[in-house]
Write an enzyme that holds these catalytic residues in place. Structure first.
Site, PDB file in Angstrom:
ATOM      1  N   ASP A 190      22.085  39.317  48.614  1.00 53.47           N
ATOM      2  CA  ASP A 190      21.261  39.396  49.816  1.00 53.47           C
ATOM      3  C   ASP A 190      20.390  40.651  49.731  1.00 53.47           C
ATOM      4  O   ASP A 190      20.912  41.757  49.581  1.00 53.47           O
ATOM      5  CB  ASP A 190      22.203  39.460  51.038  1.00 53.47           C
ATOM      6  CG  ASP A 190      21.454  39.235  52.345  1.00 53.47           C
ATOM      7  OD1 ASP A 190      20.219  39.046  52.288  1.00 53.47           O
ATOM      8  OD2 ASP A 190      22.109  39.264  53.397  1.00 53.47           O
TER       9      ASP A 190
ATOM     10  N   ASP B 296      15.389  35.438  50.725  1.00 50.42           N
ATOM     11  CA  ASP B 296      15.915  36.663  50.114  1.00 50.42           C
ATOM     12  C   ASP B 296      17.426  36.639  49.961  1.00 50.42           C
ATOM     13  O   ASP B 296      18.050  37.680  49.850  1.00 50.42           O
ATOM     14  CB  ASP B 296      15.502  37.864  50.977  1.00 50.42           C
ATOM     15  CG  ASP B 296      16.069  37.780  52.387  1.00 50.42           C
ATOM     16  OD1 ASP B 296      16.382  36.656  52.834  1.00 50.42           O
ATOM     17  OD2 ASP B 296      16.217  38.821  53.036  1.00 50.42           O
ATOM     18  N   GLU B 297      18.007  35.465  49.960  1.00 50.10           N
ATOM     19  CA  GLU B 297      19.467  35.395  49.992  1.00 50.10           C
ATOM     20  C   GLU B 297      19.901  34.117  49.285  1.00 50.10           C
ATOM     21  O   GLU B 297      19.311  33.067  49.490  1.00 50.10           O
ATOM     22  CB  GLU B 297      19.855  35.348  51.477  1.00 50.10           C
ATOM     23  CG  GLU B 297      21.301  35.264  51.786  1.00 50.10           C
ATOM     24  CD  GLU B 297      21.516  35.061  53.296  1.00 50.10           C
ATOM     25  OE1 GLU B 297      22.678  34.962  53.665  1.00 50.10           O
ATOM     26  OE2 GLU B 297      20.530  34.991  54.066  1.00 50.10           O
TER      27      GLU B 297
END
Lengths: 423, 376
Positions: free
Chosen positions: A29, A123-124
């Site tokens: 993350d 983003d994860e």
């Protein structure tokens, strides 16, 4: 002693059964993704409280730098509150095009460790690292290599949790932030989970938490020891599921070809807009164009367009009436203008004498854009091919120079603060 | 009733009929051939209601009672037999007996009165039905026009206005055939003295394919295609073929033919065709995408199939523009090259990777092929 309850499993589950083959799953993350990109691109912002998604007083914070978090600012917090907590913070509208561009590199780093990557948002992601130890070493070595490569290739910091299950990996990466790496092995999994508050589990929201607390369940360990049949009575089929998770049994595999079901853009306005207003039409066009761009970037086409309107009239406790209207196109599209036209037609059919607080456009019924043969007879002649060429040229310009250099005249500055929902 | 027919002549007639009889057999009578004996000859007819064929053979018949027989079975019997003659004899009810040498067959016929009338005149020009045009061409020329267009007809039955070849007279004394499936288009013009027609008609693919076969049969030096309001028909030798025209409007094909292209690239037909065939081996099975990359003096034909393999081949061509690539369905290019004579030359008229390409050949200045690219 009674044997532990068995999970009924089909033969296909054998592969993902944790007892059959110990798995190694990372949850990676990015730390303060949007805010960090702003600080990366603009050195003057480094070391300062940066709040992205917060130029409109009615919007919400989409990302806050760690300097801003010291003031108590969190994602999804109303901008008004962020301003109150940190009046000197730097509030930025955000540049989604740039974030998407960096996200592509982030994804490449993830994929350099394993082909099985399940993105949860820009983003994860979960990364299935099972069997990669021979290549990269111990789980700790793996985590360090991932963090180092991310920094080298994007200049950004990622926090990583590594565990035998998805849920534990996710909890670990959360706990490790900022700039963290936490690894747990199967033998310590239970003793790690047990003391954690029960709302760390996926699926335990505010309402469930209250009911669990009343039943005396405060930690994951409390839940793990609770009678399953009582849990089933209290929470229906979710009860046994949560009980399994609390007992560190989470056989859910990392799914590579995770299929997005829809693309949507929406925004809350600084002030309520009239239904027939030009501004509202602008917002629809801007959202539609943005969706078209994202569809094209992902080589996907959509057939159904939905518009969403939140009316200004408050229903109390932060709720507002929600209106949605959908239309299905004859042929799937990735063209923003087509989506916009459909959205505007739907908007024209909404007749309520009220103002609008939030407007969104969503597309679904997605299909992969593998119909690569161009058509001779578009109606009107060549229209579709010309649109395709135009869209592609605009996409190229935006990729190269950012999304502020080109837009439709109508759209200019209509999207002051897009909030973006990842589904 | 008894008739005797020469086996070879009957086999020829029946094999011609096979293309027309209804295979699916949803209406039994459409799977049958109608046999009508007359003085010294016998007439065979078959139809699927869209296309009809009628042909005559010499035969010895005892009386003129008509009957029907299952076309496919009859064809198989006649094909497998070795006798010089086939005799057919009526038994009680609709049962028929066939004798071929020492072999005997018994077949059930259907009531000949239930046989549908063909979509045709009786060879008579019926002015009231409205003759639109009469095309008189040498059979070779007509056959060549069909060959150069029929492959581009849409196989998609739902797009009925593309399910045939469009025939028109762009000017008096010229006949034009155009076919398209929405991805590519093939057009050919020929001089045809005295031919004139208002508007155009769409000739169904199946009927035209049968007509093409008929043109290979021996017959008159001039093929005479008659176009009525709803029918087209052609008589050749003792055979008459008729077909219902496709109802619908042919698309504005002229609007999609590029008037000029940025580059004109000359390539040997055989060299390009062979390169396309090889590259197609690794193209996607559904879309057959092949990439043509042009650079100074060369054309590289290539394809990639993830997880399967890739192919590439470079050909020398006179090209001196800015480098560019364009994708095409390999089949669309192969099919047009197949109608250009071997050892001939193809001229690729290309502009950019999303504009229609035009393929022509110096061997036939009246032929044009337009093909839309694929996105790569």
């Amino acid at each position: 002693m009674k044997p532990p309850p068995r999970i009924r499993s089909s033969p296909g589950d054998l592969l993902s059964d944790p007892s059959a083959a110990p798995r190694l799953i990372a949850h990676a993350d990015m730390d303060a993704f949007y805010a960090s990109i702003e600080q990366l691109d603009n050195p003057e912002l480094r070391g300062k409280p940066v709040i992205v998604g917060g130029t409109s007083m009615r919007g919400v914070v989409t990302s806050a730098s760690y300097e801003a978090r010291k003031f108590g600012i969190r994602s999804a917090m109303p901008t008004v509150e962020a301003h109150r907590l940190c009046p000197d913070g730097i509030f930025i509208a955000g540049r989604m095009g740039r974030y998407v561009e960096i996200a592509r590199r982030v994804r490449e780093v993830f994929e350099s460790f394993s082909p099985v990557v399940e993105p949860l948002s820009l983003d994860e992601a979960f990364i299935d690292l099972t069997g990669t130890q021979r290549l990269f070493g111990t789980p700790v070595d793996l985590g360090r290599a991932l963090k180092r490569q991310m920094l080298e290739r994007t200049g950004l910091i990622v926090s990583v949790g590594i565990a035998p299950t998805k849920m534990a990996a996710k909890i670990l990466s959360d706990l490790s932030k900022p700039d963290g790496l936490l690894v747990i092995t199967a033998e310590y999994l239970r003793s790690f989970l047990d003391p954690l508050p029960v709302d760390r589990l996926w699926g335990v929201g505010r309402v469930t938490l209250e009911r669990m607390n009343r039943a005396g369940i405060r930690t994951i360990g409390d839940l793990a020891r609770y009678d399953v049949s009582v849990l089933r009575r209290m929470f229906g089929s979710a009860g046994p599921h949560l009980h399994e998770l609390a007992n560190a049994r989470d056989p859910r595999p990392v799914i590579r070809d995770w299929q997005r079901k829809s693309y949507g853009e929406e925004s809350t306005f600084d002030r309520d807009l009239e239904l027939g207003s030009l501004e509202l039409r602008r917002v629809f066009v801007a959202h539609s164009e943005a969706i078209g761009r994202r569809l094209r970037a992902d080589r996907v086409r959509a057939r159904t367009v939905t518009v969403k309107l939140k009316l200004a009239r408050a229903l109390g406790s932060g709720r507002y009436p929600l209106l949605t209207r959908s239309a299905t196109l004859e042929k799937s599209t990735d063209d923003g203008a087509t989506i916009a036209q459909t959205a505007l037609n739907l908007l024209a059919r909404v007749r309520v004498p009220e103002r609008v607080r939030l407007a969104g456009v969503q597309v679904h019924h997605l299909e992969r854009d593998d119909e690569m043969q161009l058509q001779l007879f578009d109606s009107p002649a060549g229209h579709e091919a010309r649109r395709w060429r135009l869209n592609r040229a605009v996409d190229d310009v935006i990729r190269k120079f950012g999304d502020n250099v080109i837009s439709l005249g109508l759209v200019q500055a209509a999207k002051a603060s897009p909030t973006r929902r990842i589904k | 009733m008894e008739i005797a027919i020469n086996r070879v002549a009957l086999l020829d007639a029946l094999s011609m009929i096979q293309g027309i009889v209804e295979r699916r057999n949803t209406v039994p009578i459409l799977g049958h051939v109608l046999i009508e004996p007359a003085e010294g000859r016998v007439r065979l007819s078959a139809t699927d209601l869209e296309v009809g064929i009628r042909t005559e053979l010499t035969a010895e018949a005892s009386d003129p009672a008509s009957f029907t027989l299952a076309a496919r079975k009859l064809f198989e019997i006649v094909r497998e037999t070795e006798a010089e003659q086939v005799t057919i004899k009526a038994l009680e009810r609709d049962w028929m007996e066939l004798r071929c040498g020492r072999a005997r067959f018994k077949m059930m016929g259907l009531d000949p009165r239930s046989f549908p009338s063909l979509p045709a005149t009786n060879g008579q020009l019926d002015r009231e039905r409205g003759i639109q045009a009469e095309l008189k061409l040498s059979p070779d020329v007509l056959a060549n026009m069909i060959d150069k267009t029929i492959f581009a007809v849409s196989p998609d039955e739902a797009r009925y206005n593309l399910s045939g070849v469009y025939l028109a007279a762009p000017e008096s004394g010229t006949v034009r055939m155009v076919a398209t499936d929405g991805h590519r288009l093939s057009l050919v013009d020929r001089e045809a003295g005295g031919f004139a027609m208002e508007g155009g008609v769409i000739i169904p693919r199946k009927g035209l394919a049968e007509l093409r076969k008929l043109l290979d049969e021996p017959g008159e030096d001039v093929a005479h295609l008659v176009i009525e309001r709803q029918l087209a028909w052609l008589r050749r030798g003792a055979t008459e073929l008729s077909m219902r025209l496709v109802e619908g409007e042919f698309p504005d094909y002229q609007g999609v033919i590029p008037t000029e292209s940025r580059y004109q690239i000359h390539v040997g037909r055989d060299i390009l065709l062979n390169a396309m065939r090889r590259a197609a081996i690794f193209s996607n099975e559904r879309y057959h995408g092949v990439k043509l990359a042009f650079a100074e003096g060369t054309l590289t034909v290539s394809s990639t199939s993830p997880e399967v393999g890739e192919a590439s081949e470079t050909i020398d061509v006179a090209f001196n523009g800015a480098e560019f690539s364009i994708g095409f369905n390999a089949l669309y290019i192969q099919q047009v090259l197949n109608v250009i004579p071997s050892e001939g030359e193809a001229v690729l008229g290309l502009s950019d990777e999303v504009t229609a390409g035009v393929i022509t050949t110096p061997s036939d200045s009246k032929f044009r092929y337009v093909v839309m690219p694929m996105r790569l």
